[in-house]
Design an enzyme around this catalytic site. Structure first.
Site, short mmCIF file in Angstrom:
data_model
loop_
_atom_site.label_atom_id
_atom_site.label_comp_id
_atom_site.label_asym_id
_atom_site.label_seq_id
_atom_site.Cartn_x
_atom_site.Cartn_y
_atom_site.Cartn_z
N HIS A 68 0.94 -1.10 -0.05
CA HIS A 68 0.05 -0.05 -0.08
C HIS A 68 0.93 1.07 0.11
O HIS A 68 2.07 1.22 0.18
CB HIS A 68 -0.90 0.08 1.32
CG HIS A 68 0.04 0.15 2.57
ND1 HIS A 68 0.66 -0.87 3.31
CD2 HIS A 68 0.35 1.29 3.13
CE1 HIS A 68 1.11 -0.60 4.13
NE2 HIS A 68 0.93 0.92 4.41
N HIS A 103 5.67 6.53 -1.39
CA HIS A 103 6.40 5.35 -1.66
C HIS A 103 5.65 4.13 -1.10
O HIS A 103 4.76 4.35 -0.43
CB HIS A 103 7.68 5.08 -1.07
CG HIS A 103 7.73 5.10 0.47
ND1 HIS A 103 7.59 6.15 1.18
CD2 HIS A 103 7.88 3.82 1.27
CE1 HIS A 103 7.53 5.50 2.61
NE2 HIS A 103 7.72 4.12 2.54
#
Length: 174
Positions: free
Chosen positions: A38, A116
């Site tokens: 995620h 990220h």
């Protein structure tokens, strides 16, 4: 409840990242389980019931954005690697807006954002594997993994277990 806000990834992107992760299957590196991949928007930590209710009642909808998923990097740096990640683009405005909304609910503002997707965490790396790891990072530093439409954000519950964290979606704002 230990929780965070995240952008959940579609299964097609998770499949691509799962294949990438196989390259980093070196001794001392714990890769993130496919179902746990995620983009973290904001880690909230332990939240009591009252604060949880405030979050659930908040309007945390986000504007639709196209994000490029590209490049492999590390935190804190390439000489001292603790986290291996894949980069994302065009998410700064989402992060700022969410941070502002949560600040109004009493959460600290973030100093900076490095959007990220965490691929793995380095527990230790043996000398002979360190060069291999650096070469893998260099090889994938500019690889384009595709574009994704981001149009929702999720409140995730994180339960720590001996096998690793288990994430559960509590609420999703589309």
């Amino acid at each position: 409840m230990r929780c965070f806000l995240a952008i959940e990834l579609k299964s097609e992107l998770k499949d691509i990242l799962e294949n990438l992760k196989k390259q980093f299957n070196l001794k001392g590196i714990k890769t993130v389980e496919k179902e746990n991949l995620h983009i973290t928007v904001k880690f909230l930590g332990d939240v009591d019931d009252k604060k949880l209710e405030e979050i659930l009642e908040s309007d945390l909808k986000i504007e639709k954005v196209i994000s490029e998923i590209k490049g492999v990097g590390t935190f804190p740096n390439e000489e001292y690697i603790r986290v291996i990640w894949v980069g994302t683009t065009n998410l700064e405005e989402i992060f700022k807006n969410i941070d502002e909304k949560l600040f109004k609910l009493g959460f600290k503002k973030e100093k900076s954002y490095d959007p990220h997707i965490t691929l793995g965490r380095v527990k230790f790396i043996e000398n002979d594997s360190k060069e291999t790891l650096k070469n893998l990072i260099e090889k994938n530093k500019h690889v384009d993994f595709g574009k994704v439409e981001i149009n929702s954000i999720s409140l995730m519950k994180s339960t720590l277990t001996k096998e690793g964290p288990v994430y559960e979606t509590v609420k999703k704002w589309d």
